[in-house]
Design a protein around this motif. Structure first.
Motif, PDB file in Angstrom:
ATOM      1  N   SER A 114       2.926   9.784 -10.366  1.00  0.00           N
ATOM      2  CA  SER A 114       2.095   9.629 -11.546  1.00  0.00           C
ATOM      3  C   SER A 114       2.933   9.735 -12.817  1.00  0.00           C
ATOM      4  O   SER A 114       3.670  10.680 -13.018  1.00  0.00           O
ATOM      5  CB  SER A 114       1.015  10.722 -11.581  1.00  0.00           C
ATOM      6  OG  SER A 114       0.225  10.593 -12.736  1.00  0.00           O
TER       7      SER A 114
ATOM      8  N   LYS B 255       8.044   3.402 -10.246  1.00  0.00           N
ATOM      9  CA  LYS B 255       7.795   3.299  -8.820  1.00  0.00           C
ATOM     10  C   LYS B 255       9.076   3.551  -8.031  1.00  0.00           C
ATOM     11  O   LYS B 255      10.175   3.229  -8.461  1.00  0.00           O
ATOM     12  CB  LYS B 255       7.265   1.893  -8.476  1.00  0.00           C
ATOM     13  CG  LYS B 255       5.879   1.625  -8.981  1.00  0.00           C
ATOM     14  CD  LYS B 255       5.332   0.354  -8.401  1.00  0.00           C
ATOM     15  CE  LYS B 255       6.040  -0.855  -8.956  1.00  0.00           C
ATOM     16  NZ  LYS B 255       5.439  -2.101  -8.480  1.00  0.00           N
TER      17      LYS B 255
ATOM     18  N   GLN C 171       1.107   4.284  -2.843  1.00  0.00           N
ATOM     19  CA  GLN C 171       0.842   5.697  -2.568  1.00  0.00           C
ATOM     20  C   GLN C 171       2.017   6.581  -2.930  1.00  0.00           C
ATOM     21  O   GLN C 171       1.850   7.757  -3.254  1.00  0.00           O
ATOM     22  CB  GLN C 171       0.492   5.871  -1.091  1.00  0.00           C
ATOM     23  CG  GLN C 171      -0.854   5.286  -0.709  1.00  0.00           C
ATOM     24  CD  GLN C 171      -1.199   5.525   0.739  1.00  0.00           C
ATOM     25  OE1 GLN C 171      -0.326   5.813   1.563  1.00  0.00           O
ATOM     26  NE2 GLN C 171      -2.479   5.407   1.073  1.00  0.00           N
ATOM     27  N   ARG C 172       3.250   6.023  -2.860  1.00  0.00           N
ATOM     28  CA  ARG C 172       4.439   6.812  -3.157  1.00  0.00           C
ATOM     29  C   ARG C 172       4.779   6.820  -4.650  1.00  0.00           C
ATOM     30  O   ARG C 172       5.671   7.547  -5.064  1.00  0.00           O
ATOM     31  CB  ARG C 172       5.644   6.245  -2.396  1.00  0.00           C
ATOM     32  CG  ARG C 172       5.560   6.409  -0.901  1.00  0.00           C
ATOM     33  CD  ARG C 172       6.791   5.835  -0.242  1.00  0.00           C
ATOM     34  NE  ARG C 172       7.991   6.558  -0.645  1.00  0.00           N
ATOM     35  CZ  ARG C 172       9.225   6.118  -0.396  1.00  0.00           C
ATOM     36  NH1 ARG C 172       9.404   4.975   0.208  1.00  0.00           N
ATOM     37  NH2 ARG C 172      10.269   6.830  -0.775  1.00  0.00           N
ATOM     38  N   LYS C 173       4.089   6.020  -5.428  1.00  0.00           N
ATOM     39  CA  LYS C 173       4.393   5.918  -6.849  1.00  0.00           C
ATOM     40  C   LYS C 173       4.023   7.216  -7.561  1.00  0.00           C
ATOM     41  O   LYS C 173       2.850   7.597  -7.602  1.00  0.00           O
ATOM     42  CB  LYS C 173       3.618   4.750  -7.469  1.00  0.00           C
ATOM     43  CG  LYS C 173       3.909   4.568  -8.956  1.00  0.00           C
ATOM     44  CD  LYS C 173       3.104   3.393  -9.497  1.00  0.00           C
ATOM     45  CE  LYS C 173       3.335   3.249 -10.992  1.00  0.00           C
ATOM     46  NZ  LYS C 173       2.538   2.128 -11.555  1.00  0.00           N
TER      47      LYS C 173
ATOM     48  N   LEU D 170       0.830  -1.200   0.000  1.00  0.00           N
ATOM     49  CA  LEU D 170       0.000   0.000   0.000  1.00  0.00           C
ATOM     50  C   LEU D 170       0.866   1.252   0.000  1.00  0.00           C
ATOM     51  O   LEU D 170       0.607   2.212  -0.733  1.00  0.00           O
ATOM     52  CB  LEU D 170      -0.914  -0.017   1.232  1.00  0.00           C
ATOM     53  CG  LEU D 170      -1.835   1.192   1.416  1.00  0.00           C
ATOM     54  CD1 LEU D 170      -2.830   1.285   0.265  1.00  0.00           C
ATOM     55  CD2 LEU D 170      -2.580   1.087   2.754  1.00  0.00           C
ATOM     56  N   TYR D 171       1.922   1.237   0.791  1.00  0.00           N
ATOM     57  CA  TYR D 171       2.827   2.386   0.891  1.00  0.00           C
ATOM     58  C   TYR D 171       3.529   2.648  -0.436  1.00  0.00           C
ATOM     59  O   TYR D 171       3.658   3.791  -0.881  1.00  0.00           O
ATOM     60  CB  TYR D 171       3.835   2.123   2.002  1.00  0.00           C
ATOM     61  CG  TYR D 171       4.764   3.270   2.300  1.00  0.00           C
ATOM     62  CD1 TYR D 171       4.282   4.560   2.481  1.00  0.00           C
ATOM     63  CD2 TYR D 171       6.136   3.058   2.444  1.00  0.00           C
ATOM     64  CE1 TYR D 171       5.139   5.610   2.780  1.00  0.00           C
ATOM     65  CE2 TYR D 171       6.999   4.098   2.746  1.00  0.00           C
ATOM     66  CZ  TYR D 171       6.491   5.369   2.907  1.00  0.00           C
ATOM     67  OH  TYR D 171       7.338   6.413   3.205  1.00  0.00           O
TER      68      TYR D 171
END
Length: 345
Positions: A337, A341, A333-335, A329-330
């Motif tokens: 746009s 990644k 969220q940090r990926k 999940l972390y």
């Protein structure tokens, strides 16, 4: 010095430290607290309490390495939370439930303090602990806070003036308490972790030796830490610390590779849940066994085996899957746009 991605020997040392603490609690400490002979091994395993100090040295090594890899204080805090809380929350709930159903009143606490324990900040908030072994979590959390401060001010690489200043501050705290022995000075010493700062510093220095080679300054600080131990703790404490230091020297120079055996590394893998669940639950079981007349040492051995199995099940079915889900999940969220990644350690 040749570099390795991971020291499996350190994992094994963590496992051996956890087992030493378990043996100490199930023999020496049980006899001290409950006045009952626990298999006749109290003297043999009395040194097992020093396993906690080995934990702190390992933590100094590993956590300092971690703060050099993370990008920010929040990144460090989140990753530490993912590492610590899944097994810990389960252990708090399990221990509170088992102890609440038992007949040993001295181990019980009320529900509200137990809920505070879920935060891991019970010592800072003045709440009693669900399990006595959680005192070390306050020490660890204080160390994490100190490491986060280094990250915040971006001085984590200026390690030498930091550790020397920390050790000097600890000396001052110890001297004040020695000369003005009051409840206030005792509290300051406790919450400044002055009694354990040198352990973390030793671990940090070993990371520096591993990373930068055998520079005299690192060895000098380690020697100062042993002298600190001798001056403010005890001769026995200093001797045990010296043994741990010698062991670490052998490890980082690849002289203890036999520790990388699968069995020992396995104990290192489950050391955290093993540490979290063993004490009060173990006391309840030993007390019940004694009440039924089962006092032979073989029952303590069986209990240790059962505790190891329980720790493995927590690691396998609670700790690992929850951590993996949180990390996934972390990462998501940090990926950024439209960009690749970002890696998460």
């Amino acid at each position: 010095m040749s570099q390795r991605k991971r020291f499996t020997e350190i994992d094994a040392l963590r496992g051996l430290a956890a087992l030493a603490v378990v043996l100490f609690h199930y023999t020496t400490r049980y006899e001290e607290r409950f006045g009952e002979v626990s298999g006749g091994f109290s003297e043999i395993f009395s040194l097992g309490e020093y396993g906690v100090q080995l934990f702190f040295i390992i933590s100094g090594f590993v956590i300092y390495m971690s703060i050099l890899k993370v990008k920010s204080v929040s990144d460090f805090a989140i990753k530490r939370s993912f590492r610590l809380y899944p097994a810990y929350i389960f252990a708090v709930v399990l221990t509170f439930t088992v102890v609440s159903l038992a007949s040993i009143d001295q181990l019980k606490i009320d529900i509200m303090p137990a809920l505070i324990n879920l935060t891991m900040f019970q010592d800072f908030l003045g709440a009693p602990r669900v399990d006595g072994v959680y005192w070390t979590l306050r020490v660890e959390m204080t160390f994490y806070i100190l490491m986060a401060i280094l990250l915040f001010f971006k001085v984590e690489k200026k390690v030498m003036p930091i550790v020397i200043s920390w050790l000097a501050f600890s000396v001052i705290i110890q001297l004040i308490h020695r000369n003005i022995d009051t409840e206030m000075t005792a509290t300051i010493r406790e919450f400044s972790i002055a009694s354990f700062s040198h352990m973390f510093i030793i671990g940090i220095m070993f990371y520096c030796i591993w990373q930068h080679g055998n520079q005299l300054k690192y060895h000098a600080v380690i020697a100062m830490c042993i002298a600190y131990d001798l001056a403010f703790m005890s001769v026995e404490n200093a001797l045990i610390t010296t043994v741990f230091v010698a062991t670490f020297y052998l490890v980082i120079n690849n002289k203890l590779q036999f520790l990388s055996s699968r069995v020992l590394v396995f104990f290192g893998t489950i050391s955290y849940p093993l540490y979290l669940i063993h004490q009060n639950i173990g006391y309840v079981i030993i007390n019940q066994l004694h009440a039924m007349g089962f006092t032979h040492p073989i029952y303590t051995v069986m209990l240790i085996g059962a505790t190891v199995l329980a720790a493995y099940l927590i690691f396998r079915y609670i700790e690992t899957p929850v951590q993996n889900a949180l990390y996934k999940l972390y990462k998501g969220q940090r990926k950024p746009s439209g960009k690749k990644k970002m890696a998460v350690d």
